[in-house]
Structures are given as C-alpha cells and as structure tokens.
Scaffold this active site. Sequence first.
Site, PDB file in Angstrom:
ATOM      1  N   CYS A   1      18.925   1.924 -16.229  1.00 32.15           N
ATOM      2  CA  CYS A   1      17.539   1.679 -15.813  1.00 32.15           C
ATOM      3  C   CYS A   1      17.392   0.266 -15.237  1.00 32.15           C
ATOM      4  O   CYS A   1      17.902  -0.007 -14.160  1.00 32.15           O
ATOM      5  CB  CYS A   1      16.600   1.971 -16.983  1.00 32.15           C
TER       6      CYS A   1
ATOM      7  N   HIS B   1      18.187   6.716 -19.851  1.00 37.14           N
ATOM      8  CA  HIS B   1      18.541   5.950 -21.052  1.00 37.14           C
ATOM      9  C   HIS B   1      19.381   6.761 -22.044  1.00 37.14           C
ATOM     10  O   HIS B   1      18.829   7.211 -23.062  1.00 37.14           O
ATOM     11  CB  HIS B   1      17.253   5.518 -21.766  1.00 37.14           C
TER      12      HIS B   1
ATOM     13  N   GLU C   1      21.197   5.743 -24.296  1.00 38.92           N
ATOM     14  CA  GLU C   1      21.207   5.069 -25.607  1.00 38.92           C
ATOM     15  C   GLU C   1      20.076   5.550 -26.512  1.00 38.92           C
ATOM     16  O   GLU C   1      20.031   5.194 -27.690  1.00 38.92           O
ATOM     17  CB  GLU C   1      21.150   3.543 -25.413  1.00 38.92           C
TER      18      GLU C   1
HETATM   19  N1  GLN Z   1      10.592  -0.541 -14.453  1.00 43.78           N
HETATM   20  C1  GLN Z   1      11.603  -1.377 -15.023  1.00 43.78           C
HETATM   21  C2  GLN Z   1      12.112  -2.397 -14.022  1.00 43.78           C
HETATM   22  O1  GLN Z   1      11.705  -2.446 -12.926  1.00 43.78           O
HETATM   23  C3  GLN Z   1      12.769  -0.584 -15.559  1.00 43.78           C
HETATM   24  C4  GLN Z   1      12.325   0.256 -16.739  1.00 43.78           C
HETATM   25  C5  GLN Z   1      13.394   0.513 -17.761  1.00 43.78           C
HETATM   26  O2  GLN Z   1      14.412  -0.171 -17.827  1.00 43.78           O
HETATM   27  N2  GLN Z   1      13.136   1.475 -18.611  1.00 43.78           N
HETATM   28  O3  GLN Z   1      12.962  -3.175 -14.337  1.00 43.78           O
END
Ligand code: GLN
Length: 198
Positions: free
Chosen positions: A83, A178, A180
């Site tokens: 992410c 994710h 994890e």
């Molecule tokens: N929206 C977040 C970003 O721009 C990422 C979200 C996340 O890691 N769950 O970094």
Amino acid sequence: MAGSGPRVGVLALQGDFREHLAVLGGLGAEAIPVKRPEELASIQGLVIPGGESSVMDKLSRMFGLADPLKAAIRSGLPVYGTCAGLIMLADTVLDAIDGQQTLGGFDLVVRRNAFGSQLDSFETDLEVPAIGGDPVHAVFIRAPIVESVGERASALASLPDGRVVAVEQGNLLGTSFHPEMTGDTRFHEYFLAKVGSA
Ligand code: GLN
C-alpha cells in the site's frame, strides 16, 4: 522478534509496521524495526508497510533514511512494499501531495487513493498465479492502483476490471493491499523466498 531465519527489517517510521513484524517473526525471520540509517547495514530484506506515503516520505527525509534507502534498493536489497510502501517504491506517483517524493526503483506508475471516497476500503479475492493455491483474500484501505507497469516490472495480480494490484521486479515486490492483516502469510513467504535467494 527473535528468529533463526533471515534478518528482515520493517521500516518503522509510521504505519502498520507492527503487523509486518509479527507476520515475519511468525515465519521464523529475525524481524527488526528500522528507524535509523545504521540499521540498514545488517538486514537482508526490508518491508515498507502501509500507512500514509506522504508522511513516510517526509519522515524518511527528516531522519536521513531516504538516501540510504534509495542506495540499498538500487544495490539489490529485497524490498516488499504494501500500500503506502508500494507508493514509496514506485518511480512515478500520480495524485501525490505537493512536494511528495518517493524512493523509487520500481518501474511503475502508481496512483494514490485510486478508489476515491466512494470506495475507501473494500475486500476481494484475487487469483495470484505466482503464489498458487486458493485465491488471496485482499484488504484494500485507501489503496493505490498500479496505473502502468514498466518494462522492468511485471504484474502478479489484477482486479476483475484489469487494474493491477500486485507487482514484482527482481528483488522488489509490491501489493496495493494488506496481506499483513488477513492471516494469509503467502505474500510474506514469497518475499522471504526472494530474500533467501538474493
Ligand atoms: N492512502 C495512503 C497513501 O497515500 C495509503 C493507504 C495505506 O497504506 N493503507 O499513502
């Protein structure tokens, strides 16, 4: 988190680094939080967690970690970004905040918060041929999408509409979602295999 396996760092500036430390430790790795440049020298792999990429970017520059991290990525350290971590690894980010930088190295164009406010968070099952077996249950939270996969990178999984959400490039691995958080450790195992063969 002691373990007899490889020594794997988790960037611990911000975000859900504790969950990654727990998964890696559970798989037998010696998982350590990384906050200082000196800590990079002793690790055989690194996870960059989810969180907020613009904050992670600022903190990594403030703490003098950004340049050593870039050097480590370019020298072939295996790195897995989830992410926000995937955003940190991408060569190009769309919808970044003003002045936001990435570590880069992954030949990708990634769009932040790609699902908009209508669909901030959702879960779905993904076929991941490289990982095999049952579909992976994927949790997306204000997730990025991989808008374009460069020549050096390849897609590992896509949503039914074709948008790419898991990628790899040599020692680099990235997921928009994710692993994890779900108890399914196959992506972390896949990453540890990269660490083992690096
Ligand atoms: N929206 C977040 C970003 O721009 C990422 C979200 C996340 O890691 N769950 O970094």
